[in-house]
Structure formats: C-alpha cells, structure tokens
Design an enzyme around this catalytic site. Structure first.
Site, PDB file in Angstrom:
ATOM      1  N   TYR A  92       0.584  -1.039  -0.191  1.00 43.81           N
ATOM      2  CA  TYR A  92       0.183   0.233  -0.022  1.00 43.81           C
ATOM      3  C   TYR A  92       0.857   1.337   0.004  1.00 43.81           C
ATOM      4  O   TYR A  92       2.227   1.520  -0.322  1.00 43.81           O
ATOM      5  CB  TYR A  92      -0.916  -0.219   1.377  1.00 43.81           C
TER       6      TYR A  92
ATOM      7  N   ARG B  32     -19.456  -9.244 -11.706  1.00 43.83           N
ATOM      8  CA  ARG B  32     -18.542 -10.198 -12.603  1.00 43.83           C
ATOM      9  C   ARG B  32     -19.458 -11.865 -12.246  1.00 43.83           C
ATOM     10  O   ARG B  32     -19.167 -12.736 -12.919  1.00 43.83           O
ATOM     11  CB  ARG B  32     -17.083 -10.493 -11.828  1.00 43.83           C
TER      12      ARG B  32
END
Length: 325
Positions: A52, A172
């Site tokens: 990150y 999806r």
C-alpha cells in the site's frame, strides 16, 4: 493492551498474531479511544503485505478505522471530551483495545447509529462521497464503475442516487448482482454476459457517461474507457486484478478524456475539518434515513484475527468483517 500485531510484511494469515502492546498515550492534539468495533478493509490487508502507499514502522498494529469511546484527551484538544462515542478512519492501529488519533480525524456519532454502522461509516462511504465530488458529478449525470459490489462501490451507488446522480454498476457474477439488488441498487450489469456493453448502451439511450471509476485494471480499464462520453473523467481507484491498465490511446485522444488517480486516504487527511464534517454529516443523515446501508458479514473477537483475515472469508464476504477487542 491486546492488539493484532505484525513485525514484518507478508500474507496477513502468516504475519499477524494476537499480542500485548503498551496502551498508547495521546499527544497534545490527540484523543485516546477505547475500541468497540474495528473494520477490516482491503487497504488494511494490502498495508500488512507492504503493498500500500503507506508503510508503518515495525512492529505495527493493523487497522485504520473503528468506533469507540474517548477515554483520554490531549492538552490541546478543544472540541472532544471523555465519554463521547466517536468514529475515526484514515488513522492507525485500530485493531487493538485502544488507539490514538488526531482530533481532526475523529467524529462524534449519534445514538441513532448502531456500532456496526458507525464502525464502517467513514472510510469507504467517505471515499465514495469524496469520489463523487472528485468527479465533479452533477444531478442527472451518469457514472459507470466496476467492482460495484465492493464496499466503496455499494456506497457510491447509494450516495450517488441520493444526490440524483445515476450509476451503472458493473459486477462479475449473478451472486454479485443479487447483492446489489438486496440493497435496492438499480442499473447493475454482469460483465460476464457477452452483451453487457449493449446493456449499458440500452440504459443510456441518447445520454452519455460523464465519469468512469476503475477499481480493477487490466483489460477492464479499456472496456470502461470505451464507454466513457466525450470529455469525460476517468478515475483510477484501485487495481484488484494486479495488472497494468490497458487503455486504447485512440479512446483517450478522440474522447479528450481526463485521466485522474484517486487516493481517498490522502485526500481525507488533507481535507479541512469543516469540509470533512460536511461530508460526515451527510453520511450520518443518509445512514439514519436508510439511503445508505452498510451490511456486516461477521464480527470476530480480536483473538480470532487469523480467521477474520482469512482469504476465503475476505473473498466471499458480502458485507464488512469487524473485529471486537
């Protein structure tokens, strides 16, 4: 105090453990909060992996958002007091019995919000609200975004609708569609269907998409860009696929698209207290009125941190996973 700690980066289930750390003392501009519930976010897990934008000093305590009760205040704190229930996000080390945070990053929450809602009210919903303003969207305009069944995606769809902004929500799977339907989120499309782009165009009619938000990367980025209207804004929010964005330069050029990166945590930290309070007040109002729904998947004791961050749990969750110190 009990805390979920790690002393090197890696897979969360490999490096996290329940440990004892000194109870932190607030600095002059900080408050100390006794944690009630803390959220587990994707960016928390990426931080633990060392992937990150922010990398903590080691050894570290996980977490960045929580709700709790102020139990100590620094000498310079003016607007908060001991005993207040507050929420904080974009802070550090919330996966513990206590954490400290700067006064300007902490917000009182009303009794009308339960702990489960308050524990996840700011980070993802605030990112979604900041994102709407980052896109400079207006009433009646269209925004398209993928990974719409994620925490930010759901919040974006609900908060946009409350502001009169129309969203096309791409997912999806049929299961993901059902998640959105359960929250009464409209205009959702499964991209596994071959005609999904035609479905998008059917929703639009003669209108065009003013902004697109990509949380996936790879070929999905190019698919979003191909649907963006002329002069639209393309915001990069995440890269869930782990793949570089594949953008057709022809679409960028002839659509005269504007490509922008969005990092909610950084924007939140740099935002004025007054402006952030305005957005937090809106989130509270939307949550209390039922326009913003934040489902919870499960709540784990801090001792069960490895179960809480397990890959299967995180991949299959349909709401936020919380920790109870």
């Amino acid at each position: 105090m009990r805390s979920a700690t790690y002393d090197h980066f890696g897979k969360p289930t490999d490096v996290l453990s329940l440990g004892e750390r000194p109870t932190p003392e607030p600095k002059a501009n900080e408050v100390r909060v006794k944690t009630i519930l803390a959220s587990i976010h994707n960016h928390d897990l990426l931080t633990i992996r060392g992937k990150y934008g922010f990398k903590p000093e080691m050894p570290a305590i996980g977490g960045s958002e929580a709700v709790g009760i102020i139990d100590a205040v620094g000498s310079d704190v003016k607007n908060l007091k001991v005993g207040q229930r507050v929420a904080a996000a974009s802070v550090q080390a919330t996966w513990a019995e206590y954490f400290v945070a700067p006064e300007h990053m902490v917000f009182p929450v009303p009794d009308s919000l339960d702990d489960e809602m308050a524990a996840q009210l700011i980070a993802m919903p605030l990112s979604a609200l900041m994102l709407l303003e980052f896109l400079e969207t207006e009433n009646g305009q269209w925004v398209i975004h993928n990974a719409a069944n994620g925490a930010v995606g759901k919040s974006l769809a609900m908060l946009a609708a409350a502001r009169g902004v129309k969203t096309i929500n791409l997912v999806r799977s049929e299961d993901a569609l059902e998640e959105l339907e359960a929250l009464d989120i409209k205009n959702s499309i499964n991209t596994e269907n071959e005609d999904w782009k035609d479905q998008v165009k059917s929703l639009l009619g003669d209108e065009q998409i003013s902004a697109a938000v990509d949380s996936v990367g790879g070929e999905d980025s190019g698919a979003l860009l191909s649907l963006l209207g002329h002069g639209g804004v393309f915001a990069v929010f995440g890269a869930m696929s782990g793949k570089p964005m594949m953008l057709n330069p022809t679409d960028m050029i002839f659509k005269q698209a504007v490509l922008k990166g969005f990092w909610g945590s950084k924007i939140s930290q740099e935002m004025s207290v007054k402006n952030k309070q305005r957005l937090v007040d809106e989130l509270i109002d939307r949550a209390v009125s039922g326009q913003l729904k934040l489902p919870t998947e499960a709540t784990f004791d801090l001792a069960d941190i490895l179960k809480a961050v397990d890959g299967k749990m995180q991949a299959e969750k349909k709401g936020k996973v919380l920790l109870k110190p």
